[in-house]
Design a protein around this motif. Structure first.
Motif, PDB file in Angstrom:
ATOM      1  N   ALA A 203       4.029 -23.716 -39.804  1.00 21.52           N
ATOM      2  CA  ALA A 203       2.725 -23.097 -40.061  1.00 21.52           C
ATOM      3  C   ALA A 203       2.791 -22.182 -41.272  1.00 21.52           C
ATOM      4  CB  ALA A 203       2.272 -22.319 -38.828  1.00 21.52           C
ATOM      5  N   GLY A 204       1.734 -22.223 -42.085  1.00 19.94           N
ATOM      6  CA  GLY A 204       1.655 -21.390 -43.278  1.00 19.94           C
ATOM      7  C   GLY A 204       0.272 -20.798 -43.456  1.00 19.94           C
ATOM      8  N   ILE A 205       0.156 -19.893 -44.425  1.00 18.53           N
ATOM      9  CA  ILE A 205      -1.105 -19.188 -44.653  1.00 18.53           C
ATOM     10  C   ILE A 205      -1.779 -19.580 -45.957  1.00 18.53           C
ATOM     11  CG2 ILE A 205      -0.384 -17.183 -43.294  1.00 18.53           C
ATOM     12  CD1 ILE A 205       0.142 -15.751 -45.996  1.00 18.53           C
ATOM     13  N   MET A 206      -1.198 -20.508 -46.715  1.00 21.76           N
ATOM     14  CA  MET A 206      -1.788 -20.832 -48.009  1.00 21.76           C
ATOM     15  C   MET A 206      -3.212 -21.344 -47.864  1.00 21.76           C
ATOM     16  SD  MET A 206      -1.812 -20.893 -51.209  1.00 21.76           S
ATOM     17  CE  MET A 206      -0.151 -20.344 -51.534  1.00 21.76           C
ATOM     18  N   GLY A 207      -3.455 -22.195 -46.866  1.00 16.91           N
ATOM     19  CA  GLY A 207      -4.806 -22.689 -46.655  1.00 16.91           C
ATOM     20  C   GLY A 207      -5.784 -21.568 -46.362  1.00 16.91           C
ATOM     21  N   ALA A 208      -5.366 -20.603 -45.528  1.00 11.26           N
ATOM     22  CA  ALA A 208      -6.239 -19.481 -45.197  1.00 11.26           C
ATOM     23  C   ALA A 208      -6.439 -18.565 -46.393  1.00 11.26           C
ATOM     24  CB  ALA A 208      -5.657 -18.706 -44.016  1.00 11.26           C
ATOM     25  N   VAL A 209      -5.402 -18.359 -47.193  1.00 10.04           N
ATOM     26  CA  VAL A 209      -5.523 -17.495 -48.377  1.00 10.04           C
ATOM     27  C   VAL A 209      -6.494 -18.106 -49.384  1.00 10.04           C
ATOM     28  CG1 VAL A 209      -4.287 -16.609 -50.383  1.00 10.04           C
ATOM     29  CG2 VAL A 209      -3.264 -16.420 -48.132  1.00 10.04           C
ATOM     30  N   VAL A 210      -6.345 -19.415 -49.653  1.00 13.61           N
ATOM     31  CA  VAL A 210      -7.255 -20.079 -50.587  1.00 13.61           C
ATOM     32  C   VAL A 210      -8.679 -20.066 -50.042  1.00 13.61           C
ATOM     33  CG1 VAL A 210      -7.806 -22.278 -51.693  1.00 13.61           C
ATOM     34  CG2 VAL A 210      -5.437 -21.512 -51.566  1.00 13.61           C
ATOM     35  N   GLY A 211      -8.835 -20.310 -48.736  1.00 12.57           N
ATOM     36  CA  GLY A 211     -10.160 -20.247 -48.127  1.00 12.57           C
ATOM     37  C   GLY A 211     -10.778 -18.865 -48.245  1.00 12.57           C
ATOM     38  N   SER A 212      -9.970 -17.823 -48.060  1.00  8.58           N
ATOM     39  CA  SER A 212     -10.468 -16.451 -48.201  1.00  8.58           C
ATOM     40  C   SER A 212     -10.895 -16.167 -49.637  1.00  8.58           C
ATOM     41  CB  SER A 212      -9.388 -15.449 -47.777  1.00  8.58           C
ATOM     42  OG  SER A 212      -9.097 -15.559 -46.398  1.00  8.58           O
ATOM     43  N   LEU A 213     -10.086 -16.622 -50.612  1.00  5.75           N
ATOM     44  CA  LEU A 213     -10.420 -16.385 -52.020  1.00  5.75           C
ATOM     45  C   LEU A 213     -11.711 -17.106 -52.408  1.00  5.75           C
ATOM     46  CD1 LEU A 213      -6.889 -16.624 -53.693  1.00  5.75           C
ATOM     47  CD2 LEU A 213      -8.202 -14.564 -53.170  1.00  5.75           C
ATOM     48  N   LEU A 214     -11.865 -18.356 -51.969  1.00  5.63           N
ATOM     49  CA  LEU A 214     -13.093 -19.099 -52.278  1.00  5.63           C
ATOM     50  C   LEU A 214     -14.309 -18.429 -51.630  1.00  5.63           C
ATOM     51  CD1 LEU A 214     -11.805 -22.773 -51.845  1.00  5.63           C
ATOM     52  CD2 LEU A 214     -12.285 -21.587 -53.986  1.00  5.63           C
ATOM     53  N   THR A 215     -14.145 -18.016 -50.380  1.00  6.55           N
ATOM     54  CA  THR A 215     -15.252 -17.361 -49.673  1.00  6.55           C
ATOM     55  C   THR A 215     -15.613 -16.037 -50.330  1.00  6.55           C
ATOM     56  OG1 THR A 215     -14.524 -18.377 -47.591  1.00  6.55           O
ATOM     57  CG2 THR A 215     -16.028 -16.516 -47.424  1.00  6.55           C
ATOM     58  N   MET A 216     -14.596 -15.245 -50.714  1.00 10.32           N
ATOM     59  CA  MET A 216     -14.860 -13.966 -51.365  1.00 10.32           C
ATOM     60  C   MET A 216     -15.494 -14.152 -52.745  1.00 10.32           C
ATOM     61  SD  MET A 216     -14.125 -11.418 -49.422  1.00 10.32           S
ATOM     62  CE  MET A 216     -14.834 -12.451 -48.135  1.00 10.32           C
ATOM     63  N   PHE A 217     -15.121 -15.227 -53.440  1.00 11.82           N
ATOM     64  CA  PHE A 217     -15.732 -15.486 -54.745  1.00 11.82           C
ATOM     65  C   PHE A 217     -17.224 -15.750 -54.592  1.00 11.82           C
ATOM     66  CE2 PHE A 217     -17.024 -18.364 -58.175  1.00 11.82           C
ATOM     67  CZ  PHE A 217     -16.637 -17.622 -59.282  1.00 11.82           C
ATOM     68  N   VAL A 218     -17.593 -16.581 -53.617  1.00  7.09           N
ATOM     69  CA  VAL A 218     -19.008 -16.848 -53.365  1.00  7.09           C
ATOM     70  C   VAL A 218     -19.729 -15.558 -52.985  1.00  7.09           C
ATOM     71  CG1 VAL A 218     -20.631 -18.097 -51.879  1.00  7.09           C
ATOM     72  CG2 VAL A 218     -18.577 -19.237 -52.705  1.00  7.09           C
ATOM     73  N   THR A 219     -19.099 -14.757 -52.143  1.00  2.68           N
ATOM     74  CA  THR A 219     -19.704 -13.487 -51.721  1.00  2.68           C
ATOM     75  C   THR A 219     -19.932 -12.565 -52.908  1.00  2.68           C
ATOM     76  OG1 THR A 219     -18.573 -13.674 -49.588  1.00  2.68           O
ATOM     77  CG2 THR A 219     -19.448 -11.523 -50.172  1.00  2.68           C
ATOM     78  N   LEU A 220     -18.940 -12.455 -53.785  1.00  2.00           N
ATOM     79  CA  LEU A 220     -19.066 -11.563 -54.946  1.00  2.00           C
ATOM     80  C   LEU A 220     -20.146 -12.041 -55.901  1.00  2.00           C
ATOM     81  CD1 LEU A 220     -18.008  -9.173 -56.599  1.00  2.00           C
ATOM     82  CD2 LEU A 220     -16.336 -10.726 -57.620  1.00  2.00           C
ATOM     83  N   VAL A 221     -20.159 -13.349 -56.187  1.00  2.00           N
ATOM     84  CA  VAL A 221     -21.126 -13.892 -57.141  1.00  2.00           C
ATOM     85  C   VAL A 221     -22.556 -13.698 -56.651  1.00  2.00           C
ATOM     86  CG1 VAL A 221     -21.965 -16.061 -58.141  1.00  2.00           C
ATOM     87  CG2 VAL A 221     -19.538 -15.537 -58.181  1.00  2.00           C
ATOM     88  N   LEU A 222     -22.774 -13.776 -55.349  1.00  2.00           N
ATOM     89  CA  LEU A 222     -24.122 -13.631 -54.793  1.00  2.00           C
ATOM     90  C   LEU A 222     -24.488 -12.179 -54.513  1.00  2.00           C
ATOM     91  CD1 LEU A 222     -24.248 -16.648 -52.299  1.00  2.00           C
ATOM     92  CD2 LEU A 222     -25.267 -16.503 -54.571  1.00  2.00           C
ATOM     93  N   SER A 223     -23.589 -11.427 -53.903  1.00  2.00           N
ATOM     94  CA  SER A 223     -23.961 -10.101 -53.402  1.00  2.00           C
ATOM     95  C   SER A 223     -24.045  -9.051 -54.511  1.00  2.00           C
ATOM     96  CB  SER A 223     -22.955  -9.649 -52.340  1.00  2.00           C
ATOM     97  OG  SER A 223     -21.663  -9.522 -52.890  1.00  2.00           O
ATOM     98  N   PHE A 224     -23.139  -9.094 -55.490  1.00  2.00           N
ATOM     99  CA  PHE A 224     -23.127  -8.025 -56.496  1.00  2.00           C
ATOM    100  C   PHE A 224     -24.389  -8.016 -57.359  1.00  2.00           C
ATOM    101  CE2 PHE A 224     -21.865  -6.210 -60.621  1.00  2.00           C
ATOM    102  CZ  PHE A 224     -21.542  -4.929 -60.197  1.00  2.00           C
ATOM    103  N   PRO A 225     -24.778  -9.130 -57.994  1.00  2.00           N
ATOM    104  CA  PRO A 225     -26.002  -9.054 -58.807  1.00  2.00           C
ATOM    105  C   PRO A 225     -27.260  -8.809 -57.985  1.00  2.00           C
ATOM    106  CG  PRO A 225     -25.154 -11.314 -58.718  1.00  2.00           C
ATOM    107  CD  PRO A 225     -24.113 -10.438 -58.114  1.00  2.00           C
ATOM    108  N   ILE A 226     -27.346  -9.426 -56.798  1.00  2.00           N
ATOM    109  CA  ILE A 226     -28.536  -9.209 -55.973  1.00  2.00           C
ATOM    110  C   ILE A 226     -28.599  -7.763 -55.504  1.00  2.00           C
ATOM    111  CG2 ILE A 226     -29.683  -9.837 -53.815  1.00  2.00           C
ATOM    112  CD1 ILE A 226     -28.533 -12.648 -54.141  1.00  2.00           C
ATOM    113  N   GLY A 227     -27.454  -7.224 -55.044  1.00  2.00           N
ATOM    114  CA  GLY A 227     -27.431  -5.845 -54.567  1.00  2.00           C
ATOM    115  C   GLY A 227     -27.738  -4.840 -55.662  1.00  2.00           C
ATOM    116  N   VAL A 228     -27.159  -5.034 -56.847  1.00  2.00           N
ATOM    117  CA  VAL A 228     -27.415  -4.114 -57.961  1.00  2.00           C
ATOM    118  C   VAL A 228     -28.876  -4.198 -58.406  1.00  2.00           C
ATOM    119  CG1 VAL A 228     -26.877  -3.651 -60.384  1.00  2.00           C
ATOM    120  CG2 VAL A 228     -25.035  -4.074 -58.752  1.00  2.00           C
TER     121      VAL A 228
END
Length: 424
Positions: free
Chosen positions: A200-225
């Motif tokens: 068992a490894g965490i690479m899949g979860a790490v990449v999934g977290s990075l992709l999810t956080m990228f979508v969150t940042l791209v959407l939330s930061f400009p809309i929130g500001v």
């Protein structure tokens, strides 16, 4: 004279009483901090104590005779032959040669010391190097997870040892001979999830977290500001804007699982978007993060002195120019800090992602925003609930990685605030 002395004594007693109260208050504060630090120390000690061994793997170093007759294999490049070949027997024979008292009667007990995925590793090695057939190679394979647990936690009552006394004797002998050794667990950082704890490894979860956080940042930061700028600089002060402000503050306190239900109802059930993909997870976390970013951005805009606005308007700048050229650049450090803290909170969320299906068992590392994926908190949740005790150390090690990300993001927020803040 006597009256004056009496008043002085009264004042002195009053001061003593006040000083005692201050000392008690100080002691209560120190006690509260000590309790908090003790709880934090216990938490970190428990996590590190269970998780440090997750960064280590147990391997078998064997001289494997790649005999084509034993494997029923003539051509490693022929998919049909590879599919029917026996890649387990060479490993069993190699391990039995290292155990002097091993016989055919206890062949099965010897085989159980080898990881189930070792045969697949041998198959892949032969497919990549067909010239190895009918040669002898020094190769390294993962040991069985029961061997891994015994090697790391022998004598620890928290872990049940599943090896028989004879197998334990073999493992001790093989460790003395150097056949079994413990080293840094690169598999933990390279692969995805697996039914076998050793694989068992965490690479899949790490990449999934990075992709999810990228979508969150791209959407939330400009809309929130943008929302913060409108509410603070352009929105008229009436009942409607007061209602919006109150509800934004209320949304910041809504349990995260509610946003998961909202994402399930809107993005998946209404719009038919796929489950368990980073883009949907990022959109759900955007809904959860927006109130935090809006509130922190409005606070940053309010901290800009009115004199900046008045000076810009005095030289003929329009309202939009004042905001974009003067207010926004000065408020950006506070906005960035609030956004990073909101992103760190989103990175640690599990409940909203469980509801949109990101709790699935994902073996492959996601390659895009629409590939099935999971995230680190959900991976920890899955491993913590596994019946295999070997997953305990994997879950604790994953928690240590997740905490490293969270501490890093909070440290970045503090550094940006110190680096970019302006004092008026």
């Amino acid at each position: 004279m006597t009256k004056q002395l009496t008043q002085a004594e009264i004042v002195r007693k009053s001061l003593k009483k006040r000083y005692r109260k201050e000392k008690r208050f100080r002691a209560y504060g120190i006690l509260a901090i000590a309790i908090a630090l003790s709880a934090l120390l216990i938490l970190f000690t428990d996590i590190i104590g269970k998780g440090y061994s997750g960064f280590m793997k147990t391997s078998l170093n064997l001289e494997v005779v790649l005999d084509g007759e034993v494997m029923y294999l003539d051509d490693p490049t022929d998919p049909r032959q590879v599919k029917m070949a026996d890649f387990v027997e060479p490993l069993v024979q190699a391990l039995m040669r290292e155990i002097p008292n091993a016989t055919d009667a206890n062949r099965e007990a010897v085989r159980k010391l080898i990881n189930p995925y070792a045969s697949a590793d041998l198959r892949d090695a032969l497919k990549e190097n067909p010239e190895w057939l009918n040669t002898t190679r020094k190769m390294s394979f993962l040991a069985h997870s029961d061997v891994d647990v015994y090697s790391k936690h022998a004598g620890d009552k928290a872990y049940s040892i599943k090896l028989s006394p004879q197998q334990q004797e073999w493992v001790n002998m093989l460790k003395d001979k150097g056949v079994i050794e413990t080293s840094f667990n690169d598999v933990f950082f390279k692969g995805g999830d697996s039914r076998d704890p050793a694989k068992a490894g965490i690479m899949g979860a790490v990449v999934g977290s990075l992709l999810t956080m990228f979508v969150t940042l791209v959407l939330s930061f400009p809309i929130g500001v943008a929302a913060a700028i409108y509410l603070e600089e352009f929105a008229p002060k009436n009942r409607l804007t007061d209602f919006i402000e109150v509800n934004i503050n209320n949304l910041a306190a809504v349990p995260s699982i509610i946003f998961g239900l909202l994402g399930l109802a809107v993005f998946i059930n209404l719009f038919g978007m796929p489950r368990s993909v980073p883009v949907v997870g990022g959109m759900v976390l955007t809904l959860m993060t927006l109130p935090t970013i809006i509130i922190s951005s409005r606070a940053a805009i309010k901290s800009v002195p009115p004199s900046i606005r008045e000076a810009a308007e005095g030289i003929g700048a329009s309202k939009m120019q004042v905001v974009l050229h003067h207010v926004l650049p000065l408020a950006m450090p506070g906005m960035l800090t609030g956004s990073i803290i909101g992103m760190a909170q989103a990175l640690g969320e599990t409940a909203p992602l469980l509801l949109i299906g990101m709790v699935a068992f994902i073996v492959d590392v996601p390659g895009g925003f629409f590939d099935s994926a999971t995230v680190l908190p959900v991976q920890v949740f899955l491993w913590a609930g596994s019946p295999e005790l070997a997953f305990i150390e994997r879950a604790s090690a994953a928690i240590m990685v997740l905490l490293s990300f969270l501490i890093g993001m909070n440290a970045l927020a503090i550094w940006l605030r110190k680096r970019l803040e302006r004092r008026w």
